[in-house]
Design a protein around this motif. Structure first.
Motif, mmCIF file in Angstrom:
data_model
loop_
_atom_site.group_PDB
_atom_site.id
_atom_site.type_symbol
_atom_site.label_atom_id
_atom_site.label_comp_id
_atom_site.label_asym_id
_atom_site.label_seq_id
_atom_site.Cartn_x
_atom_site.Cartn_y
_atom_site.Cartn_z
ATOM 1 N N SER A 4 0.827 -1.207 0.000
ATOM 2 C CA SER A 4 0.000 0.000 0.000
ATOM 3 C C SER A 4 0.864 1.261 0.000
ATOM 4 O O SER A 4 0.507 2.253 -0.622
ATOM 5 C CB SER A 4 -0.960 0.000 1.182
ATOM 6 N N ILE A 5 2.002 1.219 0.680
ATOM 7 C CA ILE A 5 2.903 2.369 0.655
ATOM 8 C C ILE A 5 3.465 2.568 -0.742
ATOM 9 O O ILE A 5 3.525 3.683 -1.250
ATOM 10 C CB ILE A 5 4.037 2.199 1.693
ATOM 11 N N ARG A 134 -1.802 -2.401 -11.083
ATOM 12 C CA ARG A 134 -1.003 -3.414 -11.780
ATOM 13 C C ARG A 134 0.365 -3.556 -11.135
ATOM 14 O O ARG A 134 0.885 -4.664 -10.991
ATOM 15 C CB ARG A 134 -0.870 -3.053 -13.256
ATOM 16 N N LEU A 135 0.950 -2.453 -10.723
ATOM 17 C CA LEU A 135 2.230 -2.487 -10.039
ATOM 18 C C LEU A 135 2.112 -3.230 -8.708
ATOM 19 O O LEU A 135 2.965 -4.043 -8.361
ATOM 20 C CB LEU A 135 2.727 -1.057 -9.816
ATOM 21 N N MET A 140 3.000 -8.173 -5.469
ATOM 22 C CA MET A 140 2.488 -9.307 -4.698
ATOM 23 C C MET A 140 2.905 -10.623 -5.329
ATOM 24 O O MET A 140 3.298 -11.551 -4.633
ATOM 25 C CB MET A 140 0.966 -9.214 -4.569
ATOM 26 N N MET A 141 2.845 -10.707 -6.664
ATOM 27 C CA MET A 141 3.262 -11.936 -7.345
ATOM 28 C C MET A 141 4.743 -12.192 -7.113
ATOM 29 O O MET A 141 5.150 -13.318 -6.837
ATOM 30 C CB MET A 141 2.961 -11.846 -8.845
ATOM 31 N N LEU A 142 5.563 -11.153 -7.206
ATOM 32 C CA LEU A 142 7.002 -11.321 -7.012
ATOM 33 C C LEU A 142 7.342 -11.674 -5.566
ATOM 34 O O LEU A 142 8.223 -12.491 -5.320
ATOM 35 C CB LEU A 142 7.750 -10.058 -7.439
ATOM 36 N N TRP A 145 6.633 -15.237 -5.078
ATOM 37 C CA TRP A 145 7.605 -16.031 -5.801
ATOM 38 C C TRP A 145 8.925 -16.113 -5.052
ATOM 39 O O TRP A 145 9.568 -17.152 -4.998
ATOM 40 C CB TRP A 145 7.820 -15.444 -7.197
ATOM 41 N N TRP A 146 9.330 -14.989 -4.418
ATOM 42 C CA TRP A 146 10.611 -14.953 -3.713
ATOM 43 C C TRP A 146 10.580 -15.687 -2.385
ATOM 44 O O TRP A 146 11.608 -16.043 -1.855
ATOM 45 C CB TRP A 146 11.057 -13.507 -3.471
ATOM 46 N N GLU A 147 9.403 -15.885 -1.814
ATOM 47 C CA GLU A 147 9.313 -16.543 -0.496
ATOM 48 C C GLU A 147 9.476 -18.035 -0.581
ATOM 49 O O GLU A 147 9.422 -18.732 -1.450
ATOM 50 C CB GLU A 147 7.987 -16.212 0.148
#
Length: 147
Positions: A4-5, A134-135, A140-142, A145-147
């Motif tokens: 959100s930030i 979209r950003l 959120m997708m990235l 993916w990184w976790e």
């Protein structure tokens, strides 16, 4: 929280645009003026005059006073409007929802109540909101993916 930030920073930094005004109204930048969006006061300053209006929107953690040097310079030739977004400066803090869409609606309220007209080179508010969403989705997708 980070998402959100990031969204708020994105929308606030992108939304510096030029507008055409219906009036050549001139007021002082020192005198804050209020308008309201759903019961939340939005304080703004309106200075200078001209056919073109510059609307300056501050970023996260600051307020409309950030633009004082730009107001002093540009108000000689243009109408300059600076706002305190809700939660910052002298604007209201009486809101339950603090998200990108709410800030977008605040900006839409300012633009419509001050009768500012977007120029053909300006980015529309909804384009900015869609870009930030979209950003946010990409972030959120990235992060998943990184976790």
């Amino acid at each position: 929280m980070k998402a959100s930030i990031l969204s708020a920073i994105c929308i606030l930094s992108v939304l510096q645009f030029s507008c055409n005004s219906k009036s050549n109204k001139s007021t002082t930048a020192d005198k804050p003026i209020k308008i309201s969006n759903e019961g939340v006061n939005i304080v703004y300053s309106d200075s200078g005059n001209g056919d073109t209006t510059l609307l300056f929107v501050h970023g996260w953690g600051i307020n409309r006073s950030y633009w004082s040097n730009q107001v002093n310079y540009f108000s000689k030739k243009y109408r300059v409007v600076t706002i305190d977004l809700p939660g910052f400066g002298q604007s209201g803090k009486n809101r339950n929802i603090w998200n990108t869409e709410a800030y977008g609606l605040d900006l839409d309220t300012v633009i419509s109540q001050l009768h500012l007209k977007m120029s053909s080179l300006s980015v529309t508010l909804w384009q900015v909101i869609l870009f930030c969403r979209r950003l946010l989705m990409l972030q959120m997708m990235l992060s998943d993916w990184w976790e």
